[in-house]
Design a protein around this motif. Structure first.
Motif, PDB file in Angstrom:
ATOM      1  N   GLU A   1       0.825  -1.203   0.000  1.00 16.91           N
ATOM      2  CA  GLU A   1       0.000   0.000   0.000  1.00 16.91           C
ATOM      3  C   GLU A   1       0.870   1.268   0.000  1.00 16.91           C
ATOM      4  OE1 GLU A   1      -2.528   0.624   3.489  1.00 16.91           O
ATOM      5  OE2 GLU A   1      -4.199   0.791   2.076  1.00 16.91           O
ATOM      6  N   ALA A   2       1.935   1.272   0.786  1.00 13.70           N
ATOM      7  CA  ALA A   2       2.837   2.434   0.846  1.00 13.70           C
ATOM      8  C   ALA A   2       3.551   2.625  -0.494  1.00 13.70           C
ATOM      9  CB  ALA A   2       3.849   2.262   1.976  1.00 13.70           C
ATOM     10  N   ALA A   3       3.991   1.526  -1.114  1.00 10.53           N
ATOM     11  CA  ALA A   3       4.675   1.628  -2.409  1.00 10.53           C
ATOM     12  C   ALA A   3       3.723   2.117  -3.491  1.00 10.53           C
ATOM     13  CB  ALA A   3       5.266   0.274  -2.789  1.00 10.53           C
TER      14      ALA A   3
ATOM     15  N   ALA B   1       1.890   9.184  -6.201  1.00 10.60           N
ATOM     16  CA  ALA B   1       2.320  10.553  -5.900  1.00 10.60           C
ATOM     17  C   ALA B   1       3.388  11.020  -6.885  1.00 10.60           C
ATOM     18  CB  ALA B   1       2.841  10.641  -4.474  1.00 10.60           C
ATOM     19  N   ALA B   2       4.164  10.089  -7.413  1.00  5.88           N
ATOM     20  CA  ALA B   2       5.248  10.438  -8.340  1.00  5.88           C
ATOM     21  C   ALA B   2       4.721  10.721  -9.750  1.00  5.88           C
ATOM     22  CB  ALA B   2       6.275   9.320  -8.392  1.00  5.88           C
ATOM     23  N   GLU B   3       3.502  10.251 -10.059  1.00  7.54           N
ATOM     24  CA  GLU B   3       2.938  10.476 -11.387  1.00  7.54           C
ATOM     25  C   GLU B   3       2.460  11.919 -11.510  1.00  7.54           C
ATOM     26  OE1 GLU B   3      -0.191   7.739 -12.147  1.00  7.54           O
ATOM     27  OE2 GLU B   3       1.107   5.992 -11.985  1.00  7.54           O
TER      28      GLU B   3
END
Length: 72
Positions: A52-54, A60-62
């Protein structure tokens, strides 16, 4: 300043906006391919919380997609 709904704009302006949005997508696609294909093996996670964290970090990086209607 208020922006009109896309359907209320003239045909020429609607076409210009469509071209602008397509150019943004083309630019994003070009940036994605510069890095090359991702040949790394899929990650494995010991717990659902790690997965879930990954997943949250990847989202968020997209970059956010920009378009006329969403960004009035």
């Amino acid at each position: 300043m208020e922006h009109q709904y896309l359907g209320l704009l003239g045909d020429d302006l609607q076409e210009q906006i469509a071209e602008w949005e397509e150019s943004l997508l083309d630019d994003q696609d070009a940036e994605d391919t510069e890095d090359g294909p991702d040949s790394s093996a899929p990650a494995s996670y010991a717990t659902y919380e790690e997965y879930e964290a990954a997943t949250a970090a990847a989202r968020a990086a997209e970059p956010d997609e920009i378009d006329y209607m969403s960004d009035l």
